[in-house]
Design a protein around this motif. Structure first.
Motif, PDB file in Angstrom:
ATOM      1  N   TRP B  90      30.541  52.425  27.494  1.00  7.00           N
ATOM      2  CA  TRP B  90      29.601  53.504  27.836  1.00  7.00           C
ATOM      3  C   TRP B  90      28.181  53.100  27.453  1.00  7.00           C
ATOM      4  O   TRP B  90      27.233  53.314  28.189  1.00  7.00           O
ATOM      5  CB  TRP B  90      29.961  54.801  27.095  1.00  7.00           C
ATOM      6  N   GLU B  93      26.757  50.625  30.001  1.00  3.29           N
ATOM      7  CA  GLU B  93      26.381  51.258  31.273  1.00  3.29           C
ATOM      8  C   GLU B  93      25.110  52.086  31.128  1.00  3.29           C
ATOM      9  O   GLU B  93      24.172  51.950  31.927  1.00  3.29           O
ATOM     10  CB  GLU B  93      27.530  52.143  31.771  1.00  3.29           C
ATOM     11  N   LYS B  94      25.067  52.936  30.107  1.00  6.71           N
ATOM     12  CA  LYS B  94      23.918  53.844  29.948  1.00  6.71           C
ATOM     13  C   LYS B  94      22.649  53.086  29.553  1.00  6.71           C
ATOM     14  O   LYS B  94      21.554  53.429  29.994  1.00  6.71           O
ATOM     15  CB  LYS B  94      24.239  54.909  28.893  1.00  6.71           C
ATOM     16  N   GLU B  97      21.307  51.608  32.702  1.00  2.89           N
ATOM     17  CA  GLU B  97      20.688  52.650  33.531  1.00  2.89           C
ATOM     18  C   GLU B  97      19.302  53.038  33.008  1.00  2.89           C
ATOM     19  O   GLU B  97      18.358  53.199  33.773  1.00  2.89           O
ATOM     20  CB  GLU B  97      21.539  53.919  33.502  1.00  2.89           C
ATOM     21  N   LEU B  98      19.203  53.209  31.681  1.00  2.00           N
ATOM     22  CA  LEU B  98      17.946  53.680  31.097  1.00  2.00           C
ATOM     23  C   LEU B  98      16.901  52.568  31.041  1.00  2.00           C
ATOM     24  O   LEU B  98      15.712  52.830  31.194  1.00  2.00           O
ATOM     25  CB  LEU B  98      18.193  54.247  29.695  1.00  2.00           C
ATOM     26  N   GLY B  99      17.335  51.340  30.816  1.00  2.00           N
ATOM     27  CA  GLY B  99      16.399  50.219  30.780  1.00  2.00           C
ATOM     28  C   GLY B  99      16.475  49.392  29.516  1.00  2.00           C
ATOM     29  O   GLY B  99      15.913  49.768  28.488  1.00  2.00           O
ATOM     30  N   GLU B 216      27.544  54.191  19.422  1.00  2.00           N
ATOM     31  CA  GLU B 216      27.091  54.060  20.807  1.00  2.00           C
ATOM     32  C   GLU B 216      26.010  55.091  21.132  1.00  2.00           C
ATOM     33  O   GLU B 216      25.119  54.826  21.942  1.00  2.00           O
ATOM     34  CB  GLU B 216      28.269  54.155  21.782  1.00  2.00           C
ATOM     35  N   HIS B 224      16.598  55.064  24.821  1.00  2.00           N
ATOM     36  CA  HIS B 224      15.836  56.125  25.482  1.00  2.00           C
ATOM     37  C   HIS B 224      14.516  56.399  24.764  1.00  2.00           C
ATOM     38  O   HIS B 224      13.515  56.740  25.396  1.00  2.00           O
ATOM     39  CB  HIS B 224      16.677  57.397  25.580  1.00  2.00           C
TER      40      HIS B 224
END
Lengths: 230, 230
Positions: B90, B93-94, B97-99, B216, B224
């Protein structure tokens, strides 16, 4: 500290078989040992084991303490459950860990999932609350259509996170001291009509950054953005 | 836009059976239709289908465009893989996505998991890159012990996120325009010795907020936080 949950309002109560086994066999707690409980409503209950039993451990509350919420804002996220339920459950867990007050699952015209198991979702929230040592369980509202949600009046800041081209403000630059409601759409985004109704109801369109985010990631990004602005 | 991945540097290349089937059967693409690829190194490759075949679809690159990275910072997170591999996946992946730019799995003295499947992790990163329409795949480094990692020199901001009582600065208040390396510990936290070595190596202890976060979640909160500061 390890935190347990109880919905009992009595001075004496009995743990369920699963918790009783955990307390006696895994934690090896005995008569006279102390356990910490929360009721998810802001209280820390310190209790002493009266009967240590693998199936029916009974405790007595010896001290009750009101705890203040770890975060200073009040955040309500209305979010469309994802097609893959794991993703929605992950959102619930992480939102609770980071700090959220109220969650409303919403059904939109592009929603692929229209029902969720509220019991299971509430168990996930309880577990995340205990694990992150919080004393307030986020409120999980009933699933509702976006149209019905938008018929209600809300006090505070109102935002909608959609992916369409439009004039948007950045959530990170907004004031969020008051109550905040953020709408997060399904995998297929909100429909034009849903966005139009929200804008008419004075919701402001927000951007959560430069990336295209999945529904559950957008939800977490929104929660964390509010969280670090406090 | 739908984005595919290729590691080919040729002007003509053939999709693998899984992608060929997806392109021909699900997307119903035919000879002459166009597809967008990225090489994960910042390039968008526009290609035309020469042979539409359920097992061996072949394309010709007709245009190549260099894309700039969606985020302006350079972030490297060195994080201990979680006992439950789902949680680490997880995070991958996240974070993508966020950078994020670089991820190093680290083994600490309290780590319960000491190996990860790099192939599987790289597939998750590729998939998240395509899904979030990015053209740069985060670099997944080899798993390394925290001691060995700390023997290297790093340019830029260096932070360690640990849970022990200590003087800490808030990540959200730090300057992050330069390269940033953030260390995130395992479920049992970094050991006192690991923290001491990091501090000696000029890592600053950071707080990610008021909540106790899982490994995580701390990783995602760190990514973020850097992301919304740009």
């Amino acid at each position: 500290m390890q935190l347990f949950y109880t919905n009992s309002t009595e001075n004496y109560f009995t743990l369920n078989p699963e918790e009783s086994k955990h307390v006696t066999k895994v934690l090896r707690k005995k008569k006279g040992d102390r356990l910490n409980f929360t009721d998810g409503k802001g209280n820390l209950l310190m209790a002493e084991i009266l009967i240590s039993d693998i199936r029916k451990t009974t405790v007595e509350v010896i001290k009750k303490e009101k705890k203040i919420k770890q975060h200073k804002y009040y955040l309500h996220v209305a979010i469309a459950p994802t097609k893959n339920m794991d993703r929605f459950e992950w959102f619930l867990e992480k939102a609770c860990e980071l700090g959220i007050d109220e969650i409303t699952p919403i059904i939109c015209s592009h929603s692929e999932r229209k029902i969720i198991k509220a019991d299971r979702c509430n168990r996930i929230l309880l577990s995340a609350m205990k694990q992150s040592l919080k004393f307030h369980k986020p409120k999980l509202n009933n699933t509702i259509s976006i149209e019905n949600l938008l018929r209600n009046d809300f006090q505070g800041n109102k935002y909608i996170a959609h992916c369409k081209e439009a004039e948007k403000i950045e959530l990170k630059n907004q004031k969020t001291e008051n109550r905040t409601l953020i709408l997060i759409g399904p995998e297929g985004d909100f429909s034009d009509n849903e966005i139009a109704i929200a804008i008419e109801k004075k919701f402001k369109a927000i951007s959560l950054g430069t990336s295209r985010l999945r529904t559950e990631t957008a939800g977490i990004a929104a929660v964390h953005t509010i969280n670090i602005k406090q």
